[in-house]
Write a protein that holds these residues in place. Sequence first.
Motif, PDB file in Angstrom:
ATOM      1  N   UNK A 104       0.806  -1.226   0.000  1.00  0.00           N
ATOM      2  CA  UNK A 104       0.000   0.000   0.000  1.00  0.00           C
ATOM      3  C   UNK A 104       0.839   1.277   0.000  1.00  0.00           C
ATOM      4  N   UNK A 105       2.023   1.233   0.671  1.00  0.00           N
ATOM      5  CA  UNK A 105       2.779   2.487   0.825  1.00  0.00           C
ATOM      6  C   UNK A 105       4.132   2.492   0.120  1.00  0.00           C
ATOM      7  N   UNK A 106       4.640   1.309  -0.248  1.00  0.00           N
ATOM      8  CA  UNK A 106       5.950   1.236  -0.889  1.00  0.00           C
ATOM      9  C   UNK A 106       7.113   1.188   0.091  1.00  0.00           C
ATOM     10  N   UNK A 107       6.844   1.191   1.396  1.00  0.00           N
ATOM     11  CA  UNK A 107       7.930   1.114   2.384  1.00  0.00           C
ATOM     12  C   UNK A 107       8.144  -0.349   2.804  1.00  0.00           C
ATOM     13  N   UNK A 108       9.422  -0.785   2.820  1.00  0.00           N
ATOM     14  CA  UNK A 108       9.751  -2.133   3.311  1.00  0.00           C
ATOM     15  C   UNK A 108      10.304  -1.979   4.718  1.00  0.00           C
ATOM     16  N   UNK A 109       9.441  -2.125   5.725  1.00  0.00           N
ATOM     17  CA  UNK A 109       9.862  -1.824   7.094  1.00  0.00           C
ATOM     18  C   UNK A 109      10.330  -3.093   7.806  1.00  0.00           C
ATOM     19  N   UNK A 110      11.268  -2.933   8.723  1.00  0.00           N
ATOM     20  CA  UNK A 110      11.823  -4.072   9.468  1.00  0.00           C
ATOM     21  C   UNK A 110      11.056  -4.315  10.763  1.00  0.00           C
ATOM     22  N   UNK A 111      10.708  -3.228  11.454  1.00  0.00           N
ATOM     23  CA  UNK A 111      10.123  -3.387  12.796  1.00  0.00           C
ATOM     24  C   UNK A 111       8.747  -2.732  12.886  1.00  0.00           C
TER      25      UNK A 111
END
Length: 192
Positions: A104-111
């Motif tokens: 949905x946002x394009x961010x690949x977050x770790x935590x």
Amino acid sequence: MNSRIKDIREEILSKAWYTLKRYTYQWKTFKGPWQEQSREVYDRGNGAAVLMYNSNTKKVLLIKQFRMPTWVNGNKNGLLLETPAGVLDSNDPEACMKREIEEETGYRVQHITPVFQTYMSPGAVTEILHFFTCDYSKATKVATGGGNEHETEDLFVEEYPFKEIRTMVNEGAIKDAKTLLLLQHGMLNGLI
Ligand SMILES: Nc1nc2c(ncn2[C@@H]2O[C@H](COP(=O)(O)OP(=O)(O)O[C@H]3O[C@H](CO)[C@@H](O)[C@H](O)[C@@H]3O)[C@@H](O)[C@H]2O)c(=O)[nH]1
Ligand SMILES: [Mg+2]
């Protein structure tokens, strides 16, 4: 188990994208006698939602999308401002949430941090929603986001300064319950 309920019958009223059932059962009332009750129950699975805030830029990421059920009930253009959220496709809410964030946002977050879980509409819908928070940074942007085109998802990503968000919450401008819960959680806990 609940000894106040017996003779439960279930009937499928509709099984298309999701499932609508009618449950008929005997309920031992708080006054004493048994009573027959009947309730329609909509099962759309469970879900997850996330407050994405950037503690460096002091902005919150929200998505805008057309929500048909709101359009048929008073939301003039049908557009709703929401936190990223998705229906769970497995028993691992955290992994699903991370996939949904990227889609949905394009961010690949770790935590991401689990914060609470709630029933969203307990009189009619089975869904439990798992809530998370995530402090994101520009460096983790890997795609444009915007939703899954195969599922005809069409989302617009926006960022709002913390100050503007707090005003929107206080003035009643947030019309989506999960979004309001998460923003209020962020305000109460000094995240935004
Ligand atoms: N064809 C078709 N597609 C559907 C239908 N219902 C949903 N879809 C597709 O399935 C996608 C589901 O997208 P998700 O991102 O997984 O779910 P969501 O709609 O954002 O739902 C989230 O918010 C809801 C409302 O707060 C929550 O109820 C839900 O659990 C989840 O958190 C929709 O965008 C749409 O493309 C339907 O009846 N027909
Ligand atoms: Mg979604």
